[in-house]
Design a protein around this motif. Structure first.
Motif, PDB file in Angstrom:
ATOM      1  N   GLY A  88      70.754 108.423 -11.027  1.00  0.00           N
ATOM      2  CA  GLY A  88      71.993 109.053 -10.606  1.00  0.00           C
ATOM      3  C   GLY A  88      71.770 110.265  -9.737  1.00  0.00           C
ATOM      4  N   ARG A  89      70.528 110.448  -9.295  1.00  0.00           N
ATOM      5  CA  ARG A  89      70.170 111.575  -8.439  1.00  0.00           C
ATOM      6  C   ARG A  89      69.276 111.093  -7.303  1.00  0.00           C
ATOM      7  N   ALA A  90      69.067 111.950  -6.330  1.00  0.00           N
ATOM      8  CA  ALA A  90      68.062 111.667  -5.302  1.00  0.00           C
ATOM      9  C   ALA A  90      66.687 111.866  -5.929  1.00  0.00           C
ATOM     10  N   ASN A  91      65.799 110.916  -5.722  1.00  0.00           N
ATOM     11  CA  ASN A  91      64.529 110.911  -6.438  1.00  0.00           C
ATOM     12  C   ASN A  91      63.360 111.332  -5.553  1.00  0.00           C
ATOM     13  N   PHE A  92      62.695 112.415  -5.928  1.00  0.00           N
ATOM     14  CA  PHE A  92      61.391 112.713  -5.349  1.00  0.00           C
ATOM     15  C   PHE A  92      60.417 111.632  -5.803  1.00  0.00           C
ATOM     16  N   LYS A  93      59.594 111.143  -4.887  1.00  0.00           N
ATOM     17  CA  LYS A  93      58.597 110.127  -5.202  1.00  0.00           C
ATOM     18  C   LYS A  93      57.205 110.648  -4.844  1.00  0.00           C
ATOM     19  N   VAL A  94      56.274 110.536  -5.775  1.00  0.00           N
ATOM     20  CA  VAL A  94      54.915 111.017  -5.556  1.00  0.00           C
ATOM     21  C   VAL A  94      54.109 109.927  -4.862  1.00  0.00           C
ATOM     22  N   PRO A  95      53.553 110.189  -3.690  1.00  0.00           N
ATOM     23  CA  PRO A  95      52.785 109.153  -2.983  1.00  0.00           C
ATOM     24  C   PRO A  95      51.501 108.810  -3.722  1.00  0.00           C
ATOM     25  N   GLN A  96      51.075 107.560  -3.580  1.00  0.00           N
ATOM     26  CA  GLN A  96      49.860 107.099  -4.258  1.00  0.00           C
ATOM     27  C   GLN A  96      48.601 107.697  -3.644  1.00  0.00           C
ATOM     28  N   ALA A  97      48.640 107.975  -2.336  1.00  0.00           N
ATOM     29  CA  ALA A  97      47.447 108.448  -1.631  1.00  0.00           C
ATOM     30  C   ALA A  97      47.878 109.202  -0.390  1.00  0.00           C
ATOM     31  N   LEU A  98      46.939 109.895   0.220  1.00  0.00           N
ATOM     32  CA  LEU A  98      47.209 110.574   1.479  1.00  0.00           C
ATOM     33  C   LEU A  98      47.116 109.627   2.666  1.00  0.00           C
ATOM     34  N   ASN A  99      46.444 108.519   2.482  1.00  0.00           N
ATOM     35  CA  ASN A  99      46.200 107.561   3.551  1.00  0.00           C
ATOM     36  C   ASN A  99      47.062 106.328   3.322  1.00  0.00           C
ATOM     37  N   ALA A 100      47.984 106.052   4.238  1.00  0.00           N
ATOM     38  CA  ALA A 100      48.867 104.897   4.097  1.00  0.00           C
ATOM     39  C   ALA A 100      48.211 103.609   4.561  1.00  0.00           C
ATOM     40  N   SER A 101      47.033 103.715   5.150  1.00  0.00           N
ATOM     41  CA  SER A 101      46.339 102.565   5.711  1.00  0.00           C
ATOM     42  C   SER A 101      45.327 102.022   4.703  1.00  0.00           C
ATOM     43  N   PHE A 102      44.379 101.244   5.182  1.00  0.00           N
ATOM     44  CA  PHE A 102      43.299 100.730   4.346  1.00  0.00           C
ATOM     45  C   PHE A 102      42.205 101.786   4.207  1.00  0.00           C
TER      46      PHE A 102
END
Length: 777
Positions: A623-637
């Motif tokens: 019911g709120r806007a959700n902060f999401k913690v990224p899994q890693a700093l690198n979005a690539s391989f």
């Protein structure tokens, strides 16, 4: 097509005389002179037709010419006098045509009548519409319902899309993959988790009230040039525009508006980007993490000094969930790790963060440079985190703005083109049309490809697009495509997919949007949704290319009548006779979005669908806007410690829209005469022992039993971060493994493909050279 490219850095602004010369060249090459006056009179204007190219917003008060260079090319391409008619197909076998490249195929012109593939002669031969529909319907009746795929590209109207999804569900499955699966499906997964909506929150009028724009992974000059008019107006107010993109693109640097006589006479372009940074491919999470880290540090200082906070604490406390976990992750992140993964210096990241911190209302723009990565969802959600930190969502002049591609790719999802059942009001469909819709999720694009490779699919109905050219794993897919029992391609021009026949293959030619669609009640209106959720009407103005063409709604209706049992609640013929009846049905199934649909068709600038997050109403699990913690700093391989594995970005040229190639020039990058080029950092090229303008081979750096390799690339020195290279889509799709996609959305990760590059001893002509083979089991 020339074998070798000519490359010289392009120093002129986007637009300007270069754009005018390009339009003159293309209208002449296509002989589409009759289309030119309508560009000013009718293109993207109330009472006229909507462009088949990009999905950018159409203003309520249009410019004198509300079209861009690419939109004009698309119109010339559609309205060319060239024809791929029965005489053409009588002259050429499919084996001969497969030797041609993408441009040469579509440059033959418009398809003129329905055709069926004849294996004995290896040619397409004419067939009547009645015979085609009867055979298609009979075959569909005999298949297991889950073995049929209903694919749709982003060019179809809302009316066509609604009818098509109803056809698929009444047939018995939700196998409705679409072009969105290959580009912004990541957006459709990421944004609902963060803010409760799968679309952006920004309206065109927000740009007049913003005081800062951030852009990530989007090339405005090639992919959405009409946006440059809006950005020009923003810059006239001295608003900063901060751009992050691995390549320096002319569209973000300078714009010379062809409709401003003073600019043209004095050659005085407007500077668009005020700050321009080039992260490595996949480095955007690290960039945004660094910006967030800087904001937290400055907020600490302000708090200690008793000054105004940098963070919008009131917004965070009242409207968000998960900030504490996000804050802990940001504080624990080390600057040395951020800088390594971002590929740009700490000072540059902090400079961008300072500009952001000094603004009160910020719009964040992004494109497939964020969505087409292994952690694409994390990319988009990290950008949302940045907006949340300073309350830049749900207020005037601020919000998230994904830039969509095809003109109705967002709209077709709105009216039911979705393989996920939770996105569609199935109960309403069941009640209104008295049938039992299937409740099992269908196949998305990647899953449809997997099923075709595994031999689970019997039939493929394609409404628009060039499926085999657009997808990854092209070589294996072409091989397995021939095992299909039925391929039905609803199209306007010949493309590569049409040249790889199934056991039975039909080409069903259709009208383009700018052509008059005459049905029982007269000329028809169709509608589409732009990137900002506004709905627009479109009226064709030109005589159809052939009297034998059928409209997309009529083709869908005829297939439905042939393949389905009669249903008195679904009067297909009446709908085709009057598309207003289809809009009434859309309004009945989606009342919140389309109430009074027919009465609102000609509202200048279109009418906007409601988006709860615009009003800070969050339709999320919390019911709120959700902060999401990224899994890693690198979005690539993760390439480990191997510096010879590079990250390949596939991209479009200035002479291209999606898989449609208008020519061999990429004017804004200074590349002419060939598409078989690879752009490379000079130091990387020298380190790997490749000569300037030499010829190289790219090989996918994975070990999965399939060898993917392409040769004949001319290597061009280009302004790119080390470790990142770039080459053209769709040619390089053969290098992308089918499993190389965004983890949650299954969008192909085409913006960071692991490859190795090596010099070739001899020059290979500029045609595709691919080897792809399965290792022995």
């Amino acid at each position: 097509m020339a074998d070798r490219a000519r490359h010289q850095t392009y120093t002129q602004p986007t637009g300007g005389w270069g754009s005018i010369k390009s339009l003159a060249k293309h209208v002449t090459k296509q002989g589409a002179f009759a289309a030119a006056p309508g560009l000013v009179r009718d293109h993207n204007k109330t009472g006229g037709y909507m462009c088949t190219s990009c999905a950018w917003a159409k203003p309520a008060k249009p410019h004198f010419g509300e079209f861009c260079e690419n939109g004009a090319k698309a119109t010339f391409w559609d309205l060319t006098p060239r024809r791929a008619d029965r005489a053409f197909f009588a002259r050429h076998t499919l084996s001969e045509l497969r030797k041609r490249d993408d441009f040469a195929l579509e440059n033959e012109g418009r398809l003129t009548e329905p055709m069926r593939y004849d294996p004995a002669s290896d040619r397409y031969v004419p067939v009547s519409w009645d015979e085609a529909f009867a055979d298609i319907g009979a075959r569909l009746k005999g298949y297991d319902r889950e073995s049929v795929v209903f694919y749709m590209s982003g060019r179809g109207s809302l009316e066509t899309s609604f009818m098509y999804q109803l056809l698929a569900r009444m047939y018995g499955n939700n196998n409705l993959p679409d072009s969105s699966n290959m580009c912004h499906e990541t957006t459709s997964v990421a944004l609902p988790q963060s803010i409760g909506t799968p679309v952006g929150t920004v309206l065109l009028e927000d740009f007049a009230q913003t005081d800062c724009i951030l852009s990530f992974g989007q090339n405005v000059g090639t992919n959405s040039p009409r946006l440059l008019h809006t950005l020009e107006e923003v810059r006239e107010r001295n608003v900063p525009i901060v751009v992050f993109n691995p390549l320096r693109e002319r569209g973000w640097e300078e714009f010379l508006n062809p409709q401003h006589i003073g600019q043209m006479v004095t050659n005085s372009p407007v500077q668009i980007a005020t700050q321009y940074y080039q992260p490595r491919a996949g480095g955007d999470i690290a960039v945004m993490m660094g910006m967030a880290k800087a904001l937290l540090a400055w907020d600490d200082d302000s708090k200690a000094a008793g000054a105004k906070r940098v963070l919008d604490i009131a917004f965070i406390d009242e409207h968000t969930h998960g900030f504490d976990a996000f804050e802990s992750r940001v504080r624990a992140c080390l600057w040395e790790d951020i800088v390594r993964e971002a590929g740009i210096a700490r000072g540059e990241i902090e400079a961008a963060a300072r500009t952001y911190a000094n603004a009160n209302s910020v719009i964040a723009i992004y494109g497939m440079g964020l969505t087409q990565h292994r952690l694409g969802v994390d990319n988009v959600q990290m950008l949302m985190n940045l907006l949340f930190m300073r309350g830049n969502i749900g207020k005037k002049g601020a919000g998230i703005c994904p830039i969509r591609g095809h003109s109705n790719v967002q709209g077709q999802r709105t009216v039911g083109i979705a393989e996920k059942t939770d996105l569609v009001p199935l109960d309403r469909l069941a009640e209104r049309y008295s049938f039992s819709p299937p409740r099992q999720d269908g196949l998305n694009t990647v899953e449809a490809c997997e099923a075709i490779i595994e031999g689970k699919i019997r039939a493929f109905i394609g409404l628009g697009g060039n499926f085999l050219r657009a997808i990854p794993e092209r070589e294996l897919m072409e091989e397995r495509w021939r095992d299909l029992d039925l391929s039905v391609q609803i199209a306007t021009k010949l493309n590569r997919t049409h040249l790889v026949p199934a056991k039975t293959t039909y080409l069903l030619p259709t009208l383009v949007r700018s052509e008059i669609d005459e049905q029982a009640t007269g000329p028809q209106i169709v509608t589409m949704e732009d990137s900002t959720t506004r709905i627009h009407a479109s009226r064709g103005k030109y005589k159809p290319a052939s009297p034998h063409l059928r409209s997309e709604p009529r083709i869908v209706a005829e297939i439905a009548k042939a393949a389905l049992l009669p249903n008195g609640r679904v009067p297909w013929d009446e709908w085709v006779g009057d598309y207003a009846l289809v809009r009434d049905e859309i309004a009945a199934i989606f009342p919140a979005d389309f109430g009074d649909f027919n009465a609102r068709l000609d509202i200048p600038g279109g009418f906007a669908r409601p988006v709860a997050a615009r009003d800070r109403a969050w339709e999320t699990n919390t019911g709120r806007a959700n902060f999401k913690v990224p899994q890693a700093l690198n979005a690539s391989f993760d390439e480990g410690n191997d510096p010879d594995i590079l990250r390949l970005i596939t991209l479009r040229s200035n002479d291209q829209f999606n898989t449609t190639v208008y020519g061999y020039d990429d004017r804004l990058r200074g590349i002419h005469g060939s598409r078989m080029i690879v752009m490379m950092n000079r130091k990387d090229r020298e380190r790997l022992g490749i000569e300037k303008d030499g010829t190289a081979r790219l090989t996918t750096a994975v070990d999965d039993g399939i060898h993917r390799s392409m040769g004949g690339f001319q290597v061009i020195d280009y302004d790119l971060p080390s470790g990142t290279i770039a080459a053209y889509y769709p040619e390089c799709n053969a290098l992308i493994p089918l499993w190389h996609y965004s983890q949650e959305s299954k969008t192909p990760a085409a913006k960071s493909v692991p490859v190795r590059i090596e010099a070739e001893r001899r020059i290979i002509p500029g045609h595709l050279k691919v080897t792809a083979s399965r290792a022995a089991n």
